[in-house]
Design a protein around this motif. Structure first.
Motif, PDB file in Angstrom:
ATOM      1  N   ASN A   1      68.369  89.362  96.508  1.00 14.54           N
ATOM      2  CA  ASN A   1      67.732  89.060  95.142  1.00 14.54           C
ATOM      3  C   ASN A   1      67.369  87.579  95.129  1.00 14.54           C
ATOM      4  O   ASN A   1      68.189  86.560  95.262  1.00 14.54           O
ATOM      5  CB  ASN A   1      68.891  89.318  94.111  1.00 14.54           C
ATOM      6  CG  ASN A   1      68.284  89.120  92.564  1.00 14.54           C
ATOM      7  OD1 ASN A   1      67.437  88.305  92.239  1.00 14.54           O
ATOM      8  ND2 ASN A   1      69.225  89.634  91.616  1.00 14.54           N
ATOM      9  N   PRO A   2      66.063  87.411  94.987  1.00 18.10           N
ATOM     10  CA  PRO A   2      65.695  85.860  95.089  1.00 18.10           C
ATOM     11  C   PRO A   2      66.271  85.197  94.035  1.00 18.10           C
ATOM     12  O   PRO A   2      66.262  83.757  94.217  1.00 18.10           O
ATOM     13  CB  PRO A   2      63.936  86.036  94.847  1.00 18.10           C
ATOM     14  CG  PRO A   2      63.884  87.407  94.233  1.00 18.10           C
ATOM     15  CD  PRO A   2      64.930  88.344  94.571  1.00 18.10           C
ATOM     16  N   ALA A   3      66.748  85.688  92.974  1.00 19.62           N
ATOM     17  CA  ALA A   3      67.317  84.867  91.723  1.00 19.62           C
ATOM     18  C   ALA A   3      68.465  84.217  92.212  1.00 19.62           C
ATOM     19  O   ALA A   3      69.122  83.268  91.548  1.00 19.62           O
ATOM     20  CB  ALA A   3      67.392  85.643  90.450  1.00 19.62           C
ATOM     21  N   ASN A   4      69.149  84.727  93.199  1.00 17.55           N
ATOM     22  CA  ASN A   4      70.712  84.138  93.589  1.00 17.55           C
ATOM     23  C   ASN A   4      70.534  83.154  94.686  1.00 17.55           C
ATOM     24  O   ASN A   4      69.495  83.011  95.365  1.00 17.55           O
ATOM     25  CB  ASN A   4      71.381  85.302  94.066  1.00 17.55           C
ATOM     26  CG  ASN A   4      72.023  86.391  93.165  1.00 17.55           C
ATOM     27  OD1 ASN A   4      71.931  86.108  92.016  1.00 17.55           O
ATOM     28  ND2 ASN A   4      71.987  87.672  93.522  1.00 17.55           N
ATOM     29  N   GLN A   5      71.278  82.254  94.679  1.00 14.85           N
ATOM     30  CA  GLN A   5      71.514  81.262  95.844  1.00 14.85           C
ATOM     31  C   GLN A   5      73.058  81.387  96.362  1.00 14.85           C
ATOM     32  O   GLN A   5      73.764  81.164  95.266  1.00 14.85           O
ATOM     33  CB  GLN A   5      71.091  79.688  95.350  1.00 14.85           C
ATOM     34  CG  GLN A   5      71.341  78.951  96.255  1.00 14.85           C
ATOM     35  CD  GLN A   5      70.562  78.633  97.300  1.00 14.85           C
ATOM     36  OE1 GLN A   5      69.146  79.303  97.396  1.00 14.85           O
ATOM     37  NE2 GLN A   5      70.594  77.974  98.566  1.00 14.85           N
TER      38      GLN A   5
ATOM     39  N   TYR B   1      79.873  81.341  98.479  1.00 15.14           N
ATOM     40  CA  TYR B   1      79.765  80.973  97.171  1.00 15.14           C
ATOM     41  C   TYR B   1      78.579  81.126  96.536  1.00 15.14           C
ATOM     42  O   TYR B   1      77.369  81.187  97.068  1.00 15.14           O
ATOM     43  CB  TYR B   1      80.022  79.338  97.207  1.00 15.14           C
ATOM     44  CG  TYR B   1      81.357  79.038  97.814  1.00 15.14           C
ATOM     45  CD1 TYR B   1      82.342  78.644  96.905  1.00 15.14           C
ATOM     46  CD2 TYR B   1      81.586  78.801  99.306  1.00 15.14           C
ATOM     47  CE1 TYR B   1      83.778  78.106  97.509  1.00 15.14           C
ATOM     48  CE2 TYR B   1      83.049  78.420  99.798  1.00 15.14           C
ATOM     49  CZ  TYR B   1      83.970  77.861  98.870  1.00 15.14           C
ATOM     50  OH  TYR B   1      85.185  77.600  99.323  1.00 15.14           O
ATOM     51  N   LYS B   2      78.502  81.360  95.256  1.00 16.86           N
ATOM     52  CA  LYS B   2      77.305  81.253  94.796  1.00 16.86           C
ATOM     53  C   LYS B   2      77.000  79.992  93.819  1.00 16.86           C
ATOM     54  O   LYS B   2      77.867  79.302  93.828  1.00 16.86           O
ATOM     55  CB  LYS B   2      77.270  82.192  93.508  1.00 16.86           C
ATOM     56  CG  LYS B   2      76.782  83.663  93.506  1.00 16.86           C
ATOM     57  CD  LYS B   2      76.510  84.454  92.175  1.00 16.86           C
ATOM     58  CE  LYS B   2      75.893  85.783  92.647  1.00 16.86           C
ATOM     59  NZ  LYS B   2      75.697  86.554  91.587  1.00 16.86           N
ATOM     60  N   THR B   3      75.775  79.286  94.148  1.00 23.16           N
ATOM     61  CA  THR B   3      75.548  78.000  93.887  1.00 23.16           C
ATOM     62  C   THR B   3      74.320  77.767  92.723  1.00 23.16           C
ATOM     63  O   THR B   3      73.520  79.048  92.612  1.00 23.16           O
ATOM     64  CB  THR B   3      75.175  77.030  94.949  1.00 23.16           C
ATOM     65  OG1 THR B   3      73.872  77.555  95.405  1.00 23.16           O
ATOM     66  CG2 THR B   3      76.143  77.405  96.034  1.00 23.16           C
TER      67      THR B   3
END
Length: 761
Positions: free
Chosen positions: A718-722, A736-738
């Motif tokens: 999902n490109p919205a996630n980092q 981790y989500k950032t």
């Protein structure tokens, strides 16, 4: 009334026996074949409710079809009987032919083999299927698979060829290589509804000018699906059918072929296909399987490959199709090689492509010695002393790294053995004619017995005028055009082309209009099939002599130019790998300019193109400049092949670790590889160099440990996630989500070597 129970019992037993003889089951899949030789049921037997039946009620599937190429007519089975003891079907056809087909049931697949066909009655090809399904989600047109990847259905039905002369696609495929074009298909009607002016199955040509391979990819809409084969096709309802075929290659035949037939610059040529005695459809064999889609690749397809002795290239002990074996490669840029091996070692990569060394041209004259027989040429420039390929490969091998080069596959370039100044006698030709009148050196009046098709500009690809030539004896002669009235004379003649000797030729001598490649640096003649075999062995020798174990086969489509299509590709790589094994080369990793049913088993990766055409890390989309990224992603994913992100993501002064966290998340999530461009000057200018190396190595360690569950991979792409990944020890990681810039990390998931023990936060 008193006899009815007995009569019912007799009828029940008879009915069960009649149907039972034509019911066949594997662990996951059950089919029914009726007394006409048609598959009327294909069931998922892993579940008792929901989606079970995948054979459309209105489209039963012929077990085996026959094809008469001269009449362009197919024959479908009309009657069938099954011998349970011998496990053989006898199929009868309207043309009078009778086929014997064995059907053996294995734990995870059915094996179908054509044992005999008598009398042939004009049949020069046979076809397995088409096997029709009601699946409308993903179709794998290269290997022949219908996939429903939804959680509700999660099922796939497919085939694999079990011998080289059985090819993905239908019997009508011209020159055994399906057209390169777009088809309209929505994999999800709710998410991607078709506009009113489009319908399922509608065909469109590729984009661009037909020459620029980046511009081919011209539709970003999700329902424009690029095609790299026809082993799976769709109907007007979007339902997927799968097909394999085989032909008798011994008769003479002529094809009118272009891989890109819908564009003026690639109009078809007439090609007299070289007969290959002994290469026949008797013995054609396929594996037919059905299973849950989520486990199909490693549970079923890998089982077929191993059980049937199909090509099984492996890296680090894992099948190259195993997603946990996927790994990016290093691509050298800038011509400086002091740090490329240390870079690759720190990154955890296993291969280095010396892309900036340019093309290898197949030249049997050097006997495989790229740097001379004493390795005297030192093409690899290093500060502490330049090295030959052999010396550099030995250095890389100390760290478990292989090196490779980019060949132009089978393009026989001017100045090389088999091409010029003394052309060989094993060249592929489009047409064969006779010389009408003697000619001497200096004569440009060349009369031919038959002008038919000699006005065509050679090759189907680009029609490069500078490559339009004939061969008489050992002389190459350029021409362009032919007179329209008798006596038929070649026009614009240039004798002694490509520095060949200009000599006398006698009336009645054979004139060969040669099959060629394209220009733009790919200029070359195409070998016939026996010389192609020798070139395949040459590439194996190059690996053995110079320490190479990686190829980027540019111009891989030239393997189609002899008219034998996917068979030609299979034969080429089979010869190369067999010779490599004989020479003691354990593994050759290769990518190339295309992917086909012929190369699927052998090819490790498909890193073609690059930059913003493939994946744009800034805009976070598959192809921002063109649709190439989206198109190749869809093709590879549907065909159980690692997605390629091309030569990409160069580390430069402004590069950040957060960018590579995203690149790696996408790569791991979808199952992609890429070739990381490494220019020593640029890498050393990057302040975050070490952090970037650590990011990539951490993700690759986790990928190799196979710690990412299926649901998490969906999150990764999902490109919205980092994300940010930290390795705790050899068997555990924290995810981790950032924010998009990599800041404000929040623990999301704990990953361990056994994904069952992973913990979600």
């Amino acid at each position: 009334m008193r006899f009815r129970p007995f009569l019912f019992l007799v009828l029940s037993i008879f009915t069960r026996q009649t149907f039972a003889q034509n019911d066949f089951s594997t662990r996951y899949f059950k089919i029914h074949i009726d007394n006409k030789g048609w598959i009327t049921s294909m069931q998922n037997i892993t579940r008792s409710t929901g989606w079970r039946e995948f054979s459309p009620a209105d489209k039963p599937s012929p077990l085996l079809s026959l094809y008469d190429g001269k009449k362009h007519k197919s024959y479908l089975p009309a009657a069938a009987a099954f011998d349970k003891t011998k496990k053989i079907f006898t199929l009868k056809y309207p043309n009078g032919s009778v086929a014997k087909v064995s059907l053996s049931t294995h734990e995870k697949y059915f094996k179908l083999t054509l044992l005999s066909l008598q009398p042939r009655n004009g049949v020069d090809g046979i076809q397995w299927g088409a096997y029709h399904t009601n699946i409308t989600n993903l179709f794998g047109e290269i290997i022949g698979v219908a996939r429903d990847t939804s959680a509700a259905v999660n099922y796939a039905i497919g085939m694999l060829a079990l011998n080289d002369n059985t090819l993905g696609g239908n019997s009508e495929t011209i020159a055994d290589a399906a057209p390169f074009q777009y088809i309209i298909h929505s994999p999800d009607k709710q998410r991607f509804p078709l506009p009113s002016h489009l319908h399922e199955g509608q065909i469109f040509p590729i984009g661009g000018d037909g020459i620029n391979d980046v511009a081919f990819y011209a539709h970003k809409e999700p329902y424009y699906r690029i095609l790299y084969g026809n082993a799976a096709e769709i109907d007007a309802k979007g339902r997927i059918s799968i097909t394999y075929n085989s032909r008798d290659r011994s008769p003479k035949r002529e094809v009118y072929f272009s891989l890109i037939p819908n564009m003026a610059v690639n109009t078809p040529n007439h090609l007299q296909v070289q007969p290959l005695p002994g290469v026949d459809y008797i013995g054609s064999s396929v594996a037919l399987w059905g299973s849950p889609d989520s486990t199909a690749l490693l549970d079923v397809m890998q089982n077929i490959v191993l059980s049937e002795g199909l090509p099984y290239p492996a890296i680090n002990g894992k099948w190259v199709k195993d997603p946990s074996a996927f790994v990016p490669d290093a691509m050298s840029v800038g011509g400086v090689y002091d740090s490329i091996v240390p870079y690759a070692k720190q990154l955890g990569f296993k291969a280095i492509s010396l892309y900036d060394q340019g093309f290898i041209r197949p030249n049997r004259g050097d006997e495989g010695y790229l740097d001379g027989k004493n390795f005297e040429k030192k093409l690899i420039k290093m500060g502490l002393g330049d090295k030959s390929h052999k010396e550099f490969s030995d250095l890389a091998a100390q760290h478990g790294i292989i090196i490779g080069r980019t060949p132009i596959t089978t393009a026989l370039a001017p100045g090389t053995k088999d091409a010029s100044p003394v052309p060989g006698d094993s060249l592929c030709y489009q047409q064969k004619r006779l010389l009408v009148k003697n000619i001497e050196p200096g004569d440009t009046i060349i009369l031919v017995d038959d002008p038919k098709y000699l006005d065509e500009i050679a090759s189907w690809e680009g029609h490069s005028k500078n490559l339009n030539m004939i061969k008489i004896g050992k002389e190459l002669i350029y021409y362009m055009g032919i007179s329209d009235k008798a006596p038929y004379r070649l026009l614009n003649v240039k004798r002694g082309y490509w520095k060949t000797a200009e000599v006398s030729h006698a009336a009645g001598d054979t004139i060969y209009k040669l099959q060629v490649t394209i220009n733009y640096g790919y200029d070359g003649l195409v070998p016939n099939i026996q010389l192609q075999d020798k070139i395949a062995e040459y590439y194996a020798a190059v690996c053995k002599i110079n320490g190479l174990a990686y190829y980027d086969f540019d111009g891989q489509e030239f393997l189609f130019n002899n008219g034998h299509g996917y068979y030609s590709v299979k034969r080429f790589f089979h010869k190369m790998f067999d010779k490599a094994k004989e020479l003691g080369v354990p593994y050759i990793r290769f990518t190339g300019s295309t992917l086909s049913e012929g190369s699927w088993h052998y090819q490790s990766i498909w890193n073609v193109g690059g930059g913003n055409n493939l994946y744009d890390v800034e805009t976070r989309e598959w192809g921002s400049a063109t649709s190439q990224g989206k198109d190749l992603r869809d093709v590879t994913y549907a065909n159980f092949f690692p997605v390629g992100m091309g030569g990409n993501f160069p580390i430069k002064k402004e590069s950040t670790a957060a960018q590579y966290e995203h690149i790696q998340a996408i790569s791991v999530g979808i199952g992609a590889t890429y070739s990381l461009q490494l220019n020593q000057k640029d890498v050393e200018s990057c302040p975050e160099k070490q952090a970037i190396f650590k990011v990539i190595r951490t993700w690759e360690n986790a990928r190799a440990a196979n710690v990412f569950p299926r649901w998490l991979k969906i999150e990764l792409v999902n490109p919205a996630n980092q994300f940010h990944l930290e390795q705790l020890n050899s068997g555990s990681w924290k995810l981790y989500k950032t924010d998009l810039d990599g800041k404000n990390p929040k623990l999301y998931y704990t990953l361990m070597g056994d994904t069952i023990n992973s913990k979600r936060k």
